[in-house]
Design a protein around this motif. Structure first.
Motif, PDB file in Angstrom:
ATOM      1  N   ARG A 204      -6.312  40.078 -37.498  1.00  0.00           N
ATOM      2  CA  ARG A 204      -7.630  39.471 -37.735  1.00  0.00           C
ATOM      3  C   ARG A 204      -8.117  38.626 -36.563  1.00  0.00           C
ATOM      4  N   PHE A 205      -7.269  38.417 -35.557  1.00  0.00           N
ATOM      5  CA  PHE A 205      -7.665  37.587 -34.419  1.00  0.00           C
ATOM      6  C   PHE A 205      -8.410  38.455 -33.414  1.00  0.00           C
ATOM      7  N   THR A 206      -9.643  38.094 -33.085  1.00  0.00           N
ATOM      8  CA  THR A 206     -10.504  38.910 -32.247  1.00  0.00           C
ATOM      9  C   THR A 206     -10.854  38.197 -30.947  1.00  0.00           C
ATOM     10  N   THR A 207     -11.479  38.933 -30.049  1.00  0.00           N
ATOM     11  CA  THR A 207     -11.940  38.350 -28.792  1.00  0.00           C
ATOM     12  C   THR A 207     -12.923  37.214 -29.048  1.00  0.00           C
ATOM     13  N   LYS A 213     -11.525  29.450 -30.280  1.00  0.00           N
ATOM     14  CA  LYS A 213     -10.315  28.696 -30.584  1.00  0.00           C
ATOM     15  C   LYS A 213      -9.457  28.428 -29.351  1.00  0.00           C
ATOM     16  N   LEU A 214      -9.524  29.315 -28.374  1.00  0.00           N
ATOM     17  CA  LEU A 214      -8.704  29.173 -27.167  1.00  0.00           C
ATOM     18  C   LEU A 214      -9.583  28.917 -25.944  1.00  0.00           C
ATOM     19  N   GLU A 215     -10.615  28.148 -26.134  1.00  0.00           N
ATOM     20  CA  GLU A 215     -11.581  27.896 -25.064  1.00  0.00           C
ATOM     21  C   GLU A 215     -10.917  27.301 -23.819  1.00  0.00           C
ATOM     22  N   LYS A 216      -9.867  26.489 -24.004  1.00  0.00           N
ATOM     23  CA  LYS A 216      -9.218  25.833 -22.867  1.00  0.00           C
ATOM     24  C   LYS A 216      -8.514  26.828 -21.942  1.00  0.00           C
TER      25      LYS A 216
END
Length: 229
Positions: A204-207, A213-216
C-alpha cells in the motif's frame, strides 16, 4: 536495529521510486514481477539430547550447543500471484545466485518475455554475476530476460521478499537445525502450503505517500523549479 537511510539523497529516492512504481504495475504473466532476497541460517547441533515434552512438562533443551556452519536461502517471491520458491545452498556466492537465476528463467518462467526482478543492491545480484558463472552467450541470454530493479542501499525494507523471508523464519526456522538437509525438509512443505494458499502481499506504500512521509529523504533543489514552456 534499523537501516537508516541518508537524508536528502537523490540516489536513494531514485531507486526507491523505481521500485514503488514497479509495484504499481498490474499482473502480467509475460512480464512477471518477482522479488528476490537472501538470508543466512546458522546450523546448530545438540550437545545433549533434549528431553521431549511430557504431560505437565514442557520440552527441555540444554543451553549448550554445537556450531555446524551456515547455509544460505535464496527467496524468490511473486507477490501478485502468491508464488514463492526457496533455494537452499551451502554458500551465497555469485555462482550460486546465477544458478538460481538460470532455473528461475528456464524452469519457472519459460514463457515470460521479461522478469521484473526486484532485488537488494548487492554486488552478487547483478548481470555481472551471470557473466562470471556462464559463457558470454548464455549470460547475455539470461540478462535479456531480466529487468533489474534494485532497492536503494539501506532500503531493503522495500523488498517484499524480505517480508516473506521473515514469515519463513518465524514459522519454521526459529529453532536449532543441524544440517542443510534439515532446513530443506522444513522449507519444502512450508513453501508448498504457502503456494497452495496463494499467500500474497498487498503493498500500500506508494510514490505519492513517500514524497509526503519521507520528505526528508528528497534533496533540496539548488535552483527553483522553472515552469515548463
Amino acid at each position: 536495529m534499523w537501516c537508516i537511510p541518508p537524508k536528502a539523497n537523490g540516489e536513494f529516492v531514485w531507486r526507491m521510486e523505481d521500485v514503488l512504481e514497479t509495484y504499481k504495475l498490474p499482473y502480467d504473466p509475460l512480464y512477471p514481477q518477482v522479488c528476490m532476497d537472501e538470508a543466512s541460517k546458522q546450523l546448530v547441533g545438540e550437545v545433549r539430547q533434549p528431553q521431549e515434552m511430557q504431560p505437565g512438562q514442557v520440552r527441555r533443551q540444554d543451553s549448550e550447543y554445537e556450531r555446524k556452519g551456515t547455509c544460505n536461502l535464496f527467496m524468490f517471491f511473486e507477490p501478485l500471484r502468491g508464488w514463492r520458491h526457496v533455494w537452499v545452498t551451502d554458500q551465497r556466492r555469485k555462482i550460486e545466485w546465477a544458478s538460481c537465476i538460470q532455473k528461475l528463467v528456464d524452469v519457472h518462467y519459460p514463457d515470460a518475455i521479461k522478469i521484473r526482478l526486484v532485488c537488494d543492491n548487492l554486488n552478487t545480484h547483478t548481470g555481472g554475476a551471470l557473466y562470471q558463472a556462464f559463457p558470454a552467450k548464455e549470460a547475455k541470454r539470461l540478462c535479456d530476460r531480466l529487468e533489474f530493479h534494485p532497492t536503494p542501499k539501506h532500503g531493503s525494507w522495500l523488498n517484499m521478499a524480505e517480508t516473506e523471508l521473515s514469515v519463513l523464519s518465524g514459522q519454521c526456522l526459529d529453532r536449532r537445525m543441524e544440517s542443510k538437509e534439515m532446513v530443506i525438509s522444513e522449507v519444502t512443505p512450508w513453501e508448498a502450503e504457502r503456494n497452495r494458499m496463494e499467500a500474497k502481499v498487498r503493498w500500500r506504500f506508494t510514490t505519492e505517500k513517500a514524497r509526503i512521509k519521507l520528505e526528508k529523504l528528497y534533496p533540496v533543489l539548488e535552483y527553483p523549479e522553472q515552469p515548463r514552456p
